[in-house]
Write an enzyme that holds these catalytic residues in place. Structure first.
Site, PDB file in Angstrom:
ATOM      1  N   HIS A 162     -24.893   9.815 -76.393  1.00  0.00           N
ATOM      2  CA  HIS A 162     -24.924   8.612 -75.558  1.00  0.00           C
ATOM      3  C   HIS A 162     -24.908   8.981 -74.073  1.00  0.00           C
ATOM      4  O   HIS A 162     -24.264   9.949 -73.656  1.00  0.00           O
ATOM      5  CB  HIS A 162     -23.718   7.718 -75.857  1.00  0.00           C
ATOM      6  CG  HIS A 162     -23.870   6.899 -77.092  1.00  0.00           C
ATOM      7  ND1 HIS A 162     -24.934   6.046 -77.293  1.00  0.00           N
ATOM      8  CD2 HIS A 162     -23.087   6.797 -78.204  1.00  0.00           C
ATOM      9  CE1 HIS A 162     -24.805   5.451 -78.469  1.00  0.00           C
ATOM     10  NE2 HIS A 162     -23.694   5.893 -79.046  1.00  0.00           N
ATOM     11  N   CYS A 164     -29.430   7.604 -73.337  1.00  0.00           N
ATOM     12  CA  CYS A 164     -29.780   6.415 -72.552  1.00  0.00           C
ATOM     13  C   CYS A 164     -29.494   6.652 -71.073  1.00  0.00           C
ATOM     14  O   CYS A 164     -28.623   7.452 -70.715  1.00  0.00           O
ATOM     15  CB  CYS A 164     -28.976   5.217 -73.042  1.00  0.00           C
ATOM     16  SG  CYS A 164     -29.254   4.773 -74.763  1.00  0.00           S
TER      17      CYS A 164
END
Length: 385
Positions: free
Chosen positions: A189, A245
Site C-alpha cells: 500500500h 497507490c
C-alpha cells in the site's frame, strides 16, 4: 566548535562535535576516526548477513544511534548530512580498481500483504517472488545479493516493518561505488500526506506503508530520497519499481515523464531551488504503478487464475522478459498498454465490461509513471538493470 570531516566509507562530509574522536556516517554507517582520518579505498563485499549486526545493532530499538534524519511522524532523529537541502552533495569518484566484481548488482525486494487486516492484499508477496526470479534467472543478479522482506520470512529482521525497511534501504546503498546497479522493488500500500516542509509541487508527500504503519507510521518520499537517491555516487545506477497507490513521485526525483496515450512525452521539471533532490552523480530511475492521485490494482486479471499480482509488477516483468533490449519509452508504453488492454475487458462493451473492470481494477484509472534524476530521450536510451 563543530568541524567537517569526510566519511572514510562513502566520502560525504559529516558534522563532527569538537570532543568526538570517531563518528558514524548516517548514510553508510562507516565509523570514521576524526583524529587521524583514515582513507579507505577498498569496497566491502556486502551481504545482508554480514552487515545485519552493524546496521541493525544488538536490538531493534536502538534506531537513534544509527543517525536517521528526522521526518514528520518518524519518531527518530540523528545527525543529518552537512550540506543544506538546496546544495548538491559531494561527488566522490572512486577508482574502478576498488570495485569488487561480485556484488556489483544488489536488490531490495519488499512485499507487504498486511495479513489479518481489512485492507489486506493477496498479490504483493507473489510480486516480489516473481521479481526475484526475473533478477536472478534473466538479469544475472547473484542470489546472495538480493534481500527480500515479506511476512513469510522467519527471520524477524526480514519482516517488512518500518524499522526493517529503513535499515534495508541503507543496506542497499551501503558501499555503493561506480558501476554498481541497485534495484528497489516495493509492492504494497501507498498513501499521501500533507507536505510539511513545502518541497512538493502538489502540496503532498507520497509515502509507502510498512506492515506496522498503523503504530509506527509511514515512510515518506523525503526520507526515501535522502536514503537511496542522494548518496548515489557517479556512474552508479538505481532503479526503483514501486507497485503502490499514489506512487508517481514516491522517490521525489527531479524530473517526471508526462506521456499521453499516443506515446508523446515531455519532462516535467519538479525541482525546488531550496531542496536538492538529485544524486551524488549517479542515475536514479523510478517506475511507479500510477500517478500521485491514482490507485493501483491487486488483481487476477493477468494470470488467468486465482493467483493475484500487482498489475504494474506483472506488466513490468512481462515486458522485460518478452522484449530484450527495449528502451525506457518502450517499456513504459508496454506496461501502460498491457493494463489498458486488460481493463478494456477483452474488448467487451456495455455493462459486462464495466462489471469486469470494477471487479478486477476498481473504478480509478491506473497509468504507470516514470521519473528520473536527469532528463533523457526515453526512446533511444536502452533499459538495463
Amino acid at each position: 566548535m563543530t568541524r567537517r570531516e569526510r566519511c572514510s566509507g562513502c566520502g560525504l562530509y559529516l558534522l563532527v562535535p569538537p570532543e568526538a574522536r570517531t563518528i558514524r556516517c548516517a548514510v553508510c554507517q562507516a565509523i570514521t576516526n576524526t583524529i587521524t582520518p583514515v582513507k579507505s579505498n577498498v569496497r566491502a563485499n556486502v551481504h545482508w548477513g554480514h552487515l545485519r549486526d552493524s546496521l541493525l545493532g544488538p536490538d531493534q530499538t536502538s534506531v537513534q544511534r544509527l543517525g536517521y534524519d528526522s521526518y514528520p511522524g518518524s519518531g527518530t532523529h540523528g545527525i543529518p548530512y552537512v550540506y543544506a537541502p538546496h546544495q548538491r552533495p559531494p561527488q566522490p569518484r572512486p577508482p574502478l580498481s576498488a570495485v569488487s566484481v561480485h556484488g556489483r548488482k544488489r536488490a531490495l525486494l519488499c512485499g507487504v500483504n498486511y495479513h489479518g487486516k481489512s485492507y489486506r492484499l493477496k498479490g504483493s508477496i507473489n510480486d516480489v517472488k516473481c521479481m526475484r526470479y526475473l533478477l536472478i534467472e534473466k538479469l544475472g543478479f547473484p542470489n546472495d545479493s538480493i534481500l527480500m522482506l515479506t511476512e513469510d520470512e522467519t527471520d524477524p529482521f526480514k519482516i517488512p516493518t518500518k524499522q526493517n525497511i529503513r535499515k534495508a534501504l541503507r543496506w542497499l546503498v551501503y558501499g555503493c561505488q561506480s558501476g554498481d546497479s541497485l534495484v528497489f522493488h516495493f509492492s504494497g500500500h501507498g498513501t499521501r500526506q500533507i507536505d510539511y516542509n513545502q518541497d512538493e509541487v502538489d502540496g503532498y508527500d507520497e509515502a509507502l506503508c510498512p506492515l506496522d504503519h498503523e503504530t509506527e507510521g509511514i515512510i515518506i518520499d523525503d526520507e526515501i530520497n535522502d536514503t537511496i537517491v542522494r548518496p548515489l555516487p557517479r556512474e552508479a545506477t538505481l532503479h526503483a519499481i514501486i507497485d503502490a497507490c499514489y506512487s508517481g513521485t514516491v522517490l521525489d526525483l527531479p524530473f517526471v515523464c508526462r506521456m499521453n496515450k499516443e506515446g508523446f512525452y515531455i519532462w516535467e521539471d519538479q525541482r525546488n531551488p531550496l531542496f536538492y533532490k538529485g544524486t551524488s552523480g549517479g542515475l536514479a530511475f523510478c517506475f511507479s504503478a500510477c500517478d500521485d492521485n491514482q490507485v493501483s490494482a491487486d488483481t487476477t486479471a493477468f494470470t488467468g487464475t486465482n493467483t493475484r499480482t500487482g498489475a504494474m509488477t506483472f506488466s513490468f516483468i512481462q515486458a522485460v522478459q518478452n522484449e530484450p533490449g527495449l528502451t525506457y519509452g518502450r517499456l513504459l508504453n508496454a506496461m501502460r498498454n498491457a493494463i489498458r488492454d486488460v481493463k478494456a475487458g477483452l474488448r467487451l462493451t456495455g455493462p459486462i465490461a464495466t462489471l469486469i473492470n470494477k471487479v478486477l481494477f476498481g473504478t480509478t484509472t491506473q497509468e504507470p509513471q516514470l521519473s528520473s534524476s536527469e532528463k533523457f530521450d526515453i526512446y533511444s536510451k536502452q533499459f538495463v538493470l
